[in-house]
Design an enzyme around this catalytic site. Structure first.
Site, PDB file in Angstrom:
ATOM      1  CG  ASP A 286      -0.145  -0.322   2.515  1.00  0.00           C
ATOM      2  OD1 ASP A 286       1.063  -0.004   2.601  1.00  0.00           O
ATOM      3  OD2 ASP A 286      -0.746  -0.904   3.437  1.00  0.00           O
TER       4      ASP A 286
ATOM      5  CD  GLU B  26       0.628  -7.120   3.026  1.00  0.00           C
ATOM      6  OE1 GLU B  26       1.259  -7.817   3.832  1.00  0.00           O
ATOM      7  OE2 GLU B  26       0.792  -5.884   2.917  1.00  0.00           O
TER       8      GLU B  26
ATOM      9  CD  GLU C  14       0.335   3.995   4.956  1.00  0.00           C
ATOM     10  OE1 GLU C  14       1.533   4.244   5.156  1.00  0.00           O
ATOM     11  OE2 GLU C  14      -0.594   4.663   5.477  1.00  0.00           O
TER      12      GLU C  14
ATOM     13  CG  HIS D 262       6.648   3.301  10.502  1.00  0.00           C
ATOM     14  ND1 HIS D 262       6.222   2.135  11.082  1.00  0.00           N
ATOM     15  CD2 HIS D 262       6.128   3.309   9.243  1.00  0.00           C
ATOM     16  CE1 HIS D 262       5.485   1.456  10.215  1.00  0.00           C
ATOM     17  NE2 HIS D 262       5.405   2.152   9.096  1.00  0.00           N
TER      18      HIS D 262
ATOM     19  NE  ARG E 109       2.607  10.377   5.311  1.00  0.00           N
ATOM     20  CZ  ARG E 109       3.493  11.220   4.783  1.00  0.00           C
ATOM     21  NH1 ARG E 109       3.368  12.519   4.995  1.00  0.00           N
ATOM     22  NH2 ARG E 109       4.476  10.787   4.025  1.00  0.00           N
TER      23      ARG E 109
ATOM     24  CG  HIS F 113      10.744   5.747  10.193  1.00  0.00           C
ATOM     25  ND1 HIS F 113      10.797   6.782   9.287  1.00  0.00           N
ATOM     26  CD2 HIS F 113      10.201   4.704   9.535  1.00  0.00           C
ATOM     27  CE1 HIS F 113      10.304   6.381   8.138  1.00  0.00           C
ATOM     28  NE2 HIS F 113       9.929   5.132   8.246  1.00  0.00           N
TER      29      HIS F 113
END
Length: 392
Positions: free
Chosen positions: A110, A132, A146, A223, A225, A256
């Site tokens: 994604d 996936e 995503e 990590h 967003r 990250h």
């Protein structure tokens, strides 16, 4: 391989060229088993195209599996704009697909690279296979971007490689034809088990110390967003609190690579004796550390799956997850990002009687909801069927 040599190469080997688009480290991990399975076949010529989205860490991760990119693109990063990133990726991938004369495109998951790869394939009239496929949180803005990427990719995908039956059901509910969906298992299980068994020692002294120590471990990552800023600072505060409550446990914090995300993670954790601030961890070391961890605290979708390969409990620092199989099986729990909730959840895990059988690497869970370690083979076979080939 230089793009100019692809046409001659095709004439010599007579195989179908499959472009595999890889932008981030998780994509490298999850597409490595597919690339290996295709390369072992008698009919496929996989071409690995890295987009530059995660920089040097992608070739490094591929090397863990004996792979290297055939084409390495670069992408100009500006102000973290998803639109700017996606536009740059799309332009470069369009050129790469045309230069290689790809006959199919494989994307995974994604990311912006996955979306741009699927779009480039669609615009070039090249069939797209989505590894996936079918994960859904039900909220188009969580995870962002995503969840929206997944649905956009689904609209232009020719064969959907769903990791689980639940993912297949999501696609069917959206009107995808059953014959275009293949349940494969998740390729990350193939990858993480293979990587955990490799004996290569890390070149990083801090990671070597972690791997060789006998201390019990908790692996921490953050990590996403939607967690940037205050939520990540709360997660870090919870880890700081836990490290003081449990001085005999080592907390391995894999911060990250984004500098602002890393700073928010490490600010409250520097100088604590039993916290190891490793930064991004090479995949081989990561797999070995995860395999012997007591539990993991993470907002990563991939780690929710990888931990299941070893029966490691997962505390998910999000409000929802598209990996519902882990929640249903009891291997994962949603805990959000409130400091007190995270601390309470960890204490509950530690209080479970006989919860953690020592510090040895655990066996692969035989009833892993994410697969049996043969997903790469199934994905490769589905790509063959997409192109009219009937591989065994």
């Amino acid at each position: 391989m230089h793009p100019d040599s692809f046409a001659d190469h095709e004439e010599r080997n007579g195989r179908r060229r499959i472009a595999i688009v890889i932008g981030t480290r998780p994509e490298a991990v999850k597409l490595a088993p597919v690339a290996l399975a295709l390369s072992r076949s008698s009919w496929a010529d996989p071409v690995l195209i890295t987009t530059g989205q995660h920089g040097d860490v992608v070739p490094e991760t591929l090397s863990c599996f004996g792979l290297r990119p055939d084409i390495e693109l670069t992408v100009r990063r500006g102000n973290d704009s998803v639109a700017e990133l996606t536009a740059g990726l799309l332009s470069r991938l369009d050129g790469a697909l045309r230069a290689t004369a790809a006959q199919a495109v494989v994307v995974q998951g994604d990311t912006s690279s996955a979306l741009a790869g699927a779009m480039a394939g669609f615009f070039a009239a090249v069939p797209v296979a989505h590894v996936e496929a079918g994960l859904r949180s039900g909220d188009p803005r969580s995870p962002f971007p995503e969840e929206a990427h997944r649905k956009m990719i689904a609209g232009i995908t020719d064969v959907h490689l769903a990791p689980t039956r639940a993912a297949r059901d999501n696609l069917l509910a959206e009107g995808v034809a059953a014959e275009r969906i293949h349940v494969t298992g998740n390729t990350v299980i193939d990858a993480v088990v293979e990587a955990s068994r490799r004996p290569t020692a890390s070149g990083n002294p801090l990671l070597r110390e972690v791997e060789q120590s006998g201390a019990p471990l908790v692996l921490v990552t953050a990590h996403r967003r939607e967690n940037w800023g205050e939520p990540i600072r709360r997660v870090s505060g919870a880890v700081a609190d836990l490290s003081r409550r449990y001085p005999d446990i080592t907390f391995v914090v894999a911060a990250h690579m984004n500098p602002s995300v890393r700073a928010a993670t490490e600010q409250s954790l520097r100088g604590i004796p039993n916290v190891r601030l490793t930064g991004p961890i090479p995949y081989g070391s990561f797999a070995r550390i995860l395999a012997r961890s007591l539990l993991t605290i993470t907002d990563s979708g991939g780690i929710q799956e990888e931990a299941a390969a070893f029966g490691v409990p997962v505390l998910v620092t999000r409000d929802n997850t598209e990996r519902t199989e882990g929640i249903t099986s009891g291997l994962a729990r949603l805990v959000g990002t409130e400091e007190s909730e995270i601390v309470a959840a960890v204490e509950k895990e530690f209080a479970r009687e006989n919860a953690f059988p020592g510090n040895a690497i655990r066996a692969v869970v035989p009833t892993n909801p994410y697969g049996d370690g043969r997903a790469g083979e199934r994905c490769a076979a589905a790509c063959g069927r997409l192109l009219g080939i009937r591989p065994r």
